[in-house]
Design a protein around this motif. Structure first.
Motif: not given
Length: 192
Positions: A23-29, A79-81
């Motif tokens: 599982x990955x959480x992506x937030x960087x452009x 959290x919007x991520x």
């Protein structure tokens, strides 16, 4: 001569193995762009262990071996991520890297051979039994697995490498090993 393909990398402080889910959480452009591009093209991206640097911010230095990640599922967290579920597919060797303007590390990779579908050798049969016992103890319903899966050397090796308490660098060394029996022998030695 082996052909070289371009592959975007997602360097992490953990190792993705063939067949394993992550599982990955992506937030960087740069990684949001990577996910968008993979979704449009139906391709995966590479996951490599970070040798120097961190997961966020400046581009990290990746290990020379990794695994292609294919996206199985995605969702937007509370959290919007962006949350991804990926699964390890093919192993690769990084020939060279470059960094795009957005900080995304791109690699020229050579794909490594898939594991031969070999039965586990008698000297490694203990590893299949150990894996089965470990999976039962954590509550895995092994009746849903294909028959005789614990006799397949490649599958047993990757699943043990996933659950045993070995270091990330040890996992990367297993990614470099093309011989499934040599991989199992190394795991057996580490257990001893």
């Amino acid at each position: 001569m082996t052909s070289v393909e371009s592959l975007p990398l997602f360097p992490l402080h953990k190792v993705l193995l063939p067949g394993a889910a992550m599982d990955l959480r992506i937030f960087e452009r740069r990684y949001l762009d990577l996910v968008r591009d993979c979704g449009r093209s139906g391709t995966g991206f590479g996951v490599c262990l970070i040798l120097e640097g961190s997961e966020a911010g400046a581009p990290a230095t990746p290990a020379a071996y990794g695994v292609e990640a294919l996206i199985e599922n995605f969702d937007m967290g509370e959290d919007g991520l962006l949350s991804l579920r990926v699964r390890g597919h093919r192993r690769f060797h990084v020939v060279r890297t470059r960094v795009r303007d957005n900080g995304l590390v791109m690699a020229d990779v050579e794909w490594l051979h898939s594991d031969e579908d070999l039965e586990i050798l008698p000297e490694h049969a203990l590893l299949g039994t150990l894996l089965q016992t470990m999976m039962e103890k954590v509550g895995t319903d092994i009746s849903k697995l294909p028959a005789r899966v614990f006799e397949h050397a490649g599958w047993v090796g990757w699943r043990l490498a996933q659950v045993l308490p070995i270091t990330p660098l040890q996992r990367v060394s297993l990614l470099q090993e093309n011989d499934v029996n040599a991989r199992l022998q190394r795991l057996l030695e580490w257990i001893d």
